[in-house]
Design a protein around this motif. Structure first.
Motif, PDB file in Angstrom:
ATOM      1  N   GLY A 154      52.287 153.330  15.221  1.00 18.39           N
ATOM      2  CA  GLY A 154      52.104 154.691  15.715  1.00 18.39           C
ATOM      3  C   GLY A 154      50.770 154.866  16.402  1.00 18.39           C
ATOM      4  N   TYR A 155      49.734 154.219  15.844  1.00 17.20           N
ATOM      5  CA  TYR A 155      48.404 154.305  16.457  1.00 17.20           C
ATOM      6  C   TYR A 155      48.391 153.771  17.882  1.00 17.20           C
ATOM      7  N   VAL A 156      49.179 152.715  18.117  1.00 12.41           N
ATOM      8  CA  VAL A 156      48.990 151.951  19.355  1.00 12.41           C
ATOM      9  C   VAL A 156      49.224 152.786  20.599  1.00 12.41           C
ATOM     10  N   TRP A 157      50.211 153.697  20.564  1.00 13.48           N
ATOM     11  CA  TRP A 157      50.489 154.484  21.761  1.00 13.48           C
ATOM     12  C   TRP A 157      49.344 155.438  22.069  1.00 13.48           C
ATOM     13  N   PHE A 158      48.752 155.988  21.020  1.00 13.48           N
ATOM     14  CA  PHE A 158      47.572 156.829  21.227  1.00 13.48           C
ATOM     15  C   PHE A 158      46.389 155.982  21.687  1.00 13.48           C
ATOM     16  N   ALA A 159      46.261 154.780  21.119  1.00 15.12           N
ATOM     17  CA  ALA A 159      45.162 153.902  21.512  1.00 15.12           C
ATOM     18  C   ALA A 159      45.284 153.487  22.974  1.00 15.12           C
ATOM     19  N   PHE A 160      46.517 153.162  23.425  1.00 16.61           N
ATOM     20  CA  PHE A 160      46.734 152.809  24.827  1.00 16.61           C
ATOM     21  C   PHE A 160      46.318 153.965  25.740  1.00 16.61           C
ATOM     22  N   ALA A 161      46.785 155.161  25.391  1.00 21.83           N
ATOM     23  CA  ALA A 161      46.487 156.323  26.228  1.00 21.83           C
ATOM     24  C   ALA A 161      44.987 156.586  26.278  1.00 21.83           C
ATOM     25  N   GLY A 162      44.319 156.513  25.115  1.00 17.61           N
ATOM     26  CA  GLY A 162      42.883 156.762  25.086  1.00 17.61           C
ATOM     27  C   GLY A 162      42.094 155.710  25.835  1.00 17.61           C
ATOM     28  N   ALA A 163      42.475 154.438  25.693  1.00 19.67           N
ATOM     29  CA  ALA A 163      41.784 153.370  26.414  1.00 19.67           C
ATOM     30  C   ALA A 163      41.949 153.536  27.918  1.00 19.67           C
ATOM     31  N   PHE A 164      43.156 153.899  28.346  1.00 24.61           N
ATOM     32  CA  PHE A 164      43.412 154.081  29.778  1.00 24.61           C
ATOM     33  C   PHE A 164      42.595 155.246  30.342  1.00 24.61           C
ATOM     34  N   VAL A 165      42.622 156.380  29.650  1.00 24.38           N
ATOM     35  CA  VAL A 165      41.885 157.556  30.128  1.00 24.38           C
ATOM     36  C   VAL A 165      40.389 157.251  30.198  1.00 24.38           C
ATOM     37  N   ALA A 166      39.851 156.596  29.173  1.00 22.73           N
ATOM     38  CA  ALA A 166      38.424 156.279  29.164  1.00 22.73           C
ATOM     39  C   ALA A 166      38.066 155.321  30.299  1.00 22.73           C
ATOM     40  N   ALA A 167      38.909 154.299  30.519  1.00 26.68           N
ATOM     41  CA  ALA A 167      38.631 153.343  31.592  1.00 26.68           C
ATOM     42  C   ALA A 167      38.631 154.020  32.953  1.00 26.68           C
ATOM     43  N   VAL A 168      39.590 154.918  33.178  1.00 25.88           N
ATOM     44  CA  VAL A 168      39.655 155.625  34.458  1.00 25.88           C
ATOM     45  C   VAL A 168      38.429 156.515  34.659  1.00 25.88           C
ATOM     46  N   ILE A 169      38.048 157.242  33.608  1.00 23.06           N
ATOM     47  CA  ILE A 169      36.890 158.131  33.719  1.00 23.06           C
ATOM     48  C   ILE A 169      35.618 157.337  34.029  1.00 23.06           C
ATOM     49  N   VAL A 170      35.405 156.245  33.307  1.00 18.70           N
ATOM     50  CA  VAL A 170      34.199 155.441  33.527  1.00 18.70           C
ATOM     51  C   VAL A 170      34.180 154.885  34.945  1.00 18.70           C
ATOM     52  N   TYR A 171      35.330 154.395  35.412  1.00 16.36           N
ATOM     53  CA  TYR A 171      35.348 153.811  36.755  1.00 16.36           C
ATOM     54  C   TYR A 171      35.139 154.877  37.826  1.00 16.36           C
ATOM     55  N   VAL A 172      35.762 156.039  37.653  1.00 14.71           N
ATOM     56  CA  VAL A 172      35.604 157.111  38.647  1.00 14.71           C
ATOM     57  C   VAL A 172      34.163 157.601  38.684  1.00 14.71           C
ATOM     58  N   VAL A 173      33.587 157.851  37.514  1.00 14.29           N
ATOM     59  CA  VAL A 173      32.195 158.321  37.462  1.00 14.29           C
ATOM     60  C   VAL A 173      31.254 157.248  37.998  1.00 14.29           C
ATOM     61  N   GLY A 174      31.503 156.002  37.614  1.00  8.81           N
ATOM     62  CA  GLY A 174      30.647 154.914  38.087  1.00  8.81           C
ATOM     63  C   GLY A 174      30.782 154.630  39.566  1.00  8.81           C
ATOM     64  N   SER A 175      31.871 155.103  40.190  1.00  9.15           N
ATOM     65  CA  SER A 175      32.088 154.881  41.619  1.00  9.15           C
ATOM     66  C   SER A 175      31.459 155.953  42.490  1.00  9.15           C
ATOM     67  N   LEU A 176      30.985 157.038  41.875  1.00 11.25           N
ATOM     68  CA  LEU A 176      30.403 158.115  42.664  1.00 11.25           C
ATOM     69  C   LEU A 176      29.105 157.649  43.322  1.00 11.25           C
ATOM     70  N   GLY A 177      28.854 158.152  44.516  1.00  8.56           N
ATOM     71  CA  GLY A 177      27.634 157.773  45.214  1.00  8.56           C
ATOM     72  C   GLY A 177      27.894 156.765  46.307  1.00  8.56           C
ATOM     73  N   ARG A 178      26.857 156.470  47.052  1.00  9.94           N
ATOM     74  CA  ARG A 178      26.997 155.650  48.249  1.00  9.94           C
ATOM     75  C   ARG A 178      27.297 154.183  47.931  1.00  9.94           C
ATOM     76  N   GLU A 179      26.746 153.651  46.820  1.00  9.68           N
ATOM     77  CA  GLU A 179      26.881 152.237  46.541  1.00  9.68           C
ATOM     78  C   GLU A 179      28.173 151.887  45.812  1.00  9.68           C
ATOM     79  N   GLY A 180      28.952 152.880  45.418  1.00  8.63           N
ATOM     80  CA  GLY A 180      30.196 152.610  44.714  1.00  8.63           C
ATOM     81  C   GLY A 180      29.962 152.237  43.259  1.00  8.63           C
ATOM     82  N   ALA A 181      30.913 151.492  42.698  1.00  2.00           N
ATOM     83  CA  ALA A 181      30.889 151.176  41.267  1.00  2.00           C
ATOM     84  C   ALA A 181      29.968 149.997  40.988  1.00  2.00           C
ATOM     85  N   THR A 182      28.672 150.244  40.871  1.00  2.06           N
ATOM     86  CA  THR A 182      27.730 149.184  40.542  1.00  2.06           C
ATOM     87  C   THR A 182      27.731 148.941  39.036  1.00  2.06           C
ATOM     88  N   PRO A 183      27.339 147.732  38.598  1.00  8.27           N
ATOM     89  CA  PRO A 183      27.307 147.454  37.162  1.00  8.27           C
ATOM     90  C   PRO A 183      26.442 148.415  36.370  1.00  8.27           C
TER      91      PRO A 183
END
Length: 358
Positions: A142-171
């Motif tokens: 039962g946990y796994v479906w919530f874990a998948f959704a949470g991991a996906f949402v977090a990954a998308v948010i981090v990548y989108v926020v990290g991509s903001l700005g002129r240089e894009g997604a820098t480390p």
């Protein structure tokens, strides 16, 4: 500046590599020897996980319990009902976390990338807490479906926020976005738990990152998700080698950057979600294992992923065994031991790698 090489060869990584300090050609014999040593260490870790505990059981008795089980014998019951399940969970979760860490470091070209540091574990944890508090979820399946959704949402948010700005997604921006998101999600988790005592009671043990008292049947049902993640890793090796050369050169070599990142992202979500559902949000396995692997493999991600799949379970099982030994007759959860061991490695990495070179 480093010179470009064929990403499929075992040589120095080209411009844009995440780890310029590790750009050393590694002979194939050393790679194979190191892999053999890693496999031997894995066998020893599995044996120790089955033998060592608050109740000492000889190796011969363990083998007899596995080959000729007799549930009327107390030692056999301990091995089959307690130690085999936690060893199996350690193998699966360690494999998943090791591979996920290598994928994240490769796709972000960030030597500090880790499911815990980039907010993926925190996202999975928040959604699992929501499942416990509001939907009454109690099993790993039962946990796994919530874990998948949470991991996906977090990954998308981090990548989108990290991509903001002129240089894009820098480390650096990805690391900062992951740290900020982890802090925010941790606060939300605390708010939910403080308002729901029952959820808090269920979550506090799971959140420590432990291999004990897990439901093996439900956990084994997560194995197909990990298997799919592993298959995607087989595809991702060459993609990560191309991405290590930098986006422009990878694109010039014919690599579809969007497809490569989607494949890696799906694999990370499957692996992190499954591992988090199994054992809780364990950190630093994904950070440490790929760096250990690079000492034997060089920059070739096909070898790094292979090593990570073996060394991840070794580290997690070793931490679990160590937690049983140092606190007898009780024990310390594996997640806490791994965090204690991983903190010095993180400090060493920060000191070794210049911020501008991340």
């Amino acid at each position: 500046m480093l010179t470009s090489v064929d990403p499929g060869t075992t040589g120095a990584p080209a411009r844009g590599s995440a780890l310029p300090g590790d750009a050393v050609r590694v002979p194939r014999r050393r790679q194979l020897t190191g892999l053999l040593i890693a496999v031997i260490l894995l066998v020893l870790a599995v044996a120790a996980s089955l033998v060592v505990g608050s109740r000492g059981i000889p190796l011969g008795t363990v083998l007899d319990a596995l080959l000729h089980p007799d549930l009327t014998v107390t030692d056999h019951t301990v091995v089959l009902d307690l130690r085999v399940p936690r060893t199996a969970i350690g193998l699966l979760a360690g494999l998943a976390l090791g591979l996920a860490g290598a994928l994240m470091q490769g796709i972000t070209r960030n030597p500090l990338a880790d499911p815990g540091l980039l907010g993926v574990n925190a996202g999975a944890s928040l959604f699992v807490v929501a499942g416990i508090a509001w939907f009454g979820v109690t099993s790993a399946l039962g946990y796994v479906w919530f874990a998948f959704a949470g991991a996906f949402v977090a990954a998308v948010i981090v990548y989108v926020v990290g991509s903001l700005g002129r240089e894009g997604a820098t480390p650096v921006k990805l690391a900062l976005a992951g740290t900020a998101l982890t802090a925010s999600l941790t606060s939300l988790i605390t708010i939910v738990l403080l308002s729901n005592q029952e959820a808090f009671d269920k979550y506090r043990f799971w959140s420590a990152g432990s291999l004990v008292a897990r439901d093996l049947d439900s956990t084994l049902q997560l194995a197909p998700f990990i298997a799919v993640g592993v298959l995607l890793c087989l595809v991702a090796g060459r993609m990560l080698n191309a991405l290590a050369l930098g986006d422009d050169l990878a694109r010039g070599l014919g690599q579809n950057l969007v497809a490569a990142r989607i494949v890696c992202a799906v694999a990370v979500v499957l692996l992190c979600g499954s591992a988090t559902a199994m054992a809780g949000p364990i950190v630093f396995v994904g950070l440490a294992v790929p760096h250990i692997a690079r000492r034997f493999t060089g920059p070739d991600y096909r070898w790094i992923l292979l090593y990570s799949a073996v060394l991840g379970p070794v580290l997690l099982l070793a931490a679990d065994v160590l937690g049983r030994v140092i606190a007898r007759p009780g024990e310390i959860e594996a997640g806490l031991v791994v965090a204690f061991l991983g903190a010095p490695m993180l400090i060493a990495l920060v000191r070794r790698v210049k911020l501008a070179g991340l």
